[in-house]
Design a protein around this motif. Structure first.
Motif, PDB file in Angstrom:
ATOM      1  N   SER A  71      28.291  -8.074 -10.256  1.00  0.00           N
ATOM      2  CA  SER A  71      29.092  -9.080 -10.955  1.00  0.00           C
ATOM      3  C   SER A  71      28.983 -10.461 -10.332  1.00  0.00           C
ATOM      4  O   SER A  71      28.432 -10.657  -9.245  1.00  0.00           O
ATOM      5  N   GLY A  73      30.962 -13.834  -8.659  1.00  0.00           N
ATOM      6  CA  GLY A  73      31.984 -13.836  -7.616  1.00  0.00           C
ATOM      7  C   GLY A  73      31.783 -14.860  -6.518  1.00  0.00           C
ATOM      8  O   GLY A  73      32.561 -14.902  -5.570  1.00  0.00           O
ATOM      9  N   ASP A  76      32.211 -14.217  -2.645  1.00  0.00           N
ATOM     10  CA  ASP A  76      32.625 -12.810  -2.589  1.00  0.00           C
ATOM     11  C   ASP A  76      31.463 -11.861  -2.821  1.00  0.00           C
ATOM     12  O   ASP A  76      31.620 -10.638  -2.724  1.00  0.00           O
ATOM     13  N   ILE A 272      31.904  -4.887  -8.374  1.00  0.00           N
ATOM     14  CA  ILE A 272      32.647  -6.097  -8.726  1.00  0.00           C
ATOM     15  C   ILE A 272      32.853  -6.923  -7.460  1.00  0.00           C
ATOM     16  O   ILE A 272      33.551  -6.500  -6.539  1.00  0.00           O
ATOM     17  N   ASN A 273      32.225  -8.082  -7.424  1.00  0.00           N
ATOM     18  CA  ASN A 273      32.379  -8.985  -6.283  1.00  0.00           C
ATOM     19  C   ASN A 273      33.657  -9.805  -6.445  1.00  0.00           C
ATOM     20  O   ASN A 273      33.645 -11.033  -6.568  1.00  0.00           O
ATOM     21  N   GLY A 274      34.752  -9.081  -6.463  1.00  0.00           N
ATOM     22  CA  GLY A 274      36.059  -9.688  -6.666  1.00  0.00           C
ATOM     23  C   GLY A 274      37.110  -8.606  -6.669  1.00  0.00           C
ATOM     24  O   GLY A 274      36.817  -7.424  -6.468  1.00  0.00           O
ATOM     25  N   SER A 275      38.322  -9.007  -6.919  1.00  0.00           N
ATOM     26  CA  SER A 275      39.445  -8.074  -6.940  1.00  0.00           C
ATOM     27  C   SER A 275      39.731  -7.613  -8.365  1.00  0.00           C
ATOM     28  O   SER A 275      39.546  -8.363  -9.321  1.00  0.00           O
ATOM     29  N   ARG A 302      39.825 -13.686 -14.671  1.00  0.00           N
ATOM     30  CA  ARG A 302      40.172 -12.307 -14.301  1.00  0.00           C
ATOM     31  C   ARG A 302      40.349 -11.441 -15.551  1.00  0.00           C
ATOM     32  O   ARG A 302      39.949 -10.280 -15.578  1.00  0.00           O
ATOM     33  N   GLN A 305      36.980 -10.671 -17.000  1.00  0.00           N
ATOM     34  CA  GLN A 305      36.342  -9.616 -16.211  1.00  0.00           C
ATOM     35  C   GLN A 305      36.880  -8.246 -16.594  1.00  0.00           C
ATOM     36  O   GLN A 305      36.116  -7.290 -16.800  1.00  0.00           O
ATOM     37  N   SER A 327      35.283  -2.273  -6.187  1.00  0.00           N
ATOM     38  CA  SER A 327      35.635  -3.690  -6.096  1.00  0.00           C
ATOM     39  C   SER A 327      36.281  -3.945  -4.748  1.00  0.00           C
ATOM     40  O   SER A 327      36.565  -3.018  -3.981  1.00  0.00           O
ATOM     41  N   SER A 338      36.241 -19.299  -5.108  1.00  0.00           N
ATOM     42  CA  SER A 338      35.039 -18.478  -4.982  1.00  0.00           C
ATOM     43  C   SER A 338      33.864 -19.269  -4.427  1.00  0.00           C
ATOM     44  O   SER A 338      32.874 -18.686  -3.985  1.00  0.00           O
TER      45      SER A 338
END
Length: 381
Positions: A71, A73, A76, A272-275, A302, A305, A327, A338
């Motif tokens: 992904s 990000g 991240d 997922i390079n994120g939360s 978000r 995503q 993630s 980011s």
């Protein structure tokens, strides 16, 4: 109250005049030639996801078909680099049939596609970078140009690592039947473009190395922050399209044709390079326009995503493809910047990813976090 005489002082008039001149100059800023007929043309190396003929070449000797999607990000992306390195160390990392990437995931996807021998380079790039190695401020000029920042340092790095030798390796894997896809957004048309990077590597352009580099740079060109990349969709024409970050349309890339295979075992892995936390409550909103706008845009991304992941999960389910997702762990605070390349945070993310990769995907989610929450299988955060 400011008097009319003071307001219309010579100094104020001069400031207004300069301001209007800057606006005029910005309005007159030029871009490479474009035309209405070219705006929606699909580039020659791009694929049409709706086409029934789009399908990776099958490696019939294999019983497995694996797709890896990386992904967007920004900084991240260090998490994804760590997951892949840990997965290599576990001894069970597949040689993926299809690898896709968006934005920072696009840059990482090239190294991942070429195999574990590039893990060390990925670690270096995602744990030691600082902001000045990615972009530089344009100051006040940024307000009157096509972007706030100049990403020429990132351009220089892409040119350093994306060489003719690397393209030859990508082309060789492409000819074996493996596929590497990168997403950009054709901003002129508002269209997601899926580039077959192996096709670019095979040649066909006057300068395939430069074209490969431009697509990667475009995929990471966050609109407003970095300038668009102007790309010719066809050979023999000078007209160009404006391409930016693929995450504008789709923060993680998967399409039905990528999973088509006669193999009995098919898997889609998403990093997922994120939360994926339900709440983003680590930092309160400040009572100013910048803070409110930043948080609003962040939450819109978000939500995009989450919707995209769910859509891809449904596609996989309908095609009999096993779904796996990981993630950034919830205990790591969300960064709303980011593009803040902080080596300390990136090392933290890399280490967290490495631990997850070392354990293998058996512990990854088999459903999107939104579905798990609705079914009571995941905590509210």
């Amino acid at each position: 109250m400011v008097s009319a005489r003071r307001f219309f002082s010579s100094k104020s008039v001069m400031q207004v005049f300069v301001f209007l001149c800057l606006i005029f100059l910005a309005a007159c800023a030029s871009r490479p030639d474009e035309g209405e007929a070219i705006r929606t043309v699909l580039p020659i190396e791009a694929v049409d996801p709706a086409s029934p003929t789009e399908s990776p070449v099958q490696r019939l000797r294999d019983s497995d078909h694996t797709v890896l999607a990386l992904s967007a990000g920004g900084a991240d992306g260090a998490f994804g680099a760590g997951v892949l390195a840990g997965w290599t160390a576990s001894g069970n990392r597949p040689k993926f049939d299809v690898v896709t990437g968006v934005s920072t995931g696009a840059l990482l996807s090239v190294l991942t596609f070429l195999g574990p021998q590039y893990d060390a380079l990925a670690r270096e790039l995602y744990t030691t970078q600082t902001n000045d190695q990615i972009f530089k401020s344009r100051g006040l000029n940024g307000l009157f140009s096509d972007s706030l920042y100049d990403n020429s340092p990132l351009k220089a790095q892409i040119e350093k690592y994306i060489t003719a030798d690397l393209l030859a390796k990508v082309a060789a894997e492409h000819q074996k039947g493996r596929r590497l896809y990168v997403a950009t957004t054709n901003l002129d048309a508002g269209q997601l473009v899926i580039w077959d990077m192996g096709e670019i590597a095979l040649g066909g352009r006057t300068n395939p190395v430069q074209h490969f580099q431009k697509v990667l740079r475009a995929s990471a060109a966050v609109p407003g922050f970095f300038q668009p990349v102007y790309i010719k969709p066809q050979r023999g024409v000078q007209l160009r399209q404006a391409h930016v970050d693929g995450g504008v349309k789709e923060p993680i890339l998967y399409a039905d044709f990528m999973g088509r295979s006669a193999a009995p075992n098919k898997d889609l892995y998403m990093i997922i390079n994120g939360s994926t936390r339900r709440f983003n409550d680590s930092v309160p909103v400040k009572p100013n326009l910048a803070s409110i706008a930043q948080k609003t845009i962040f939450e819109l991304m978000r939500e995009l995503q989450s919707d995209t992941v769910y859509r891809h999960y449904t596609r996989a389910q309908n095609s009999g493809i096993r779904f796996h997702l990981t993630s950034i762990p919830d205990e790591i605070p969300i960064s709303e910047k980011s593009l803040d390349f902080d080596p300390k945070r990136m090392q933290l993310l890399y280490d967290a990813g490495y631990k997850i990769g070392l354990q293998g995907p058996d512990n990854w989610n088999t459903k999107p976090p939104s579905v798990l929450r609705e079914t009571g299988q995941l905590a509210s955060n």
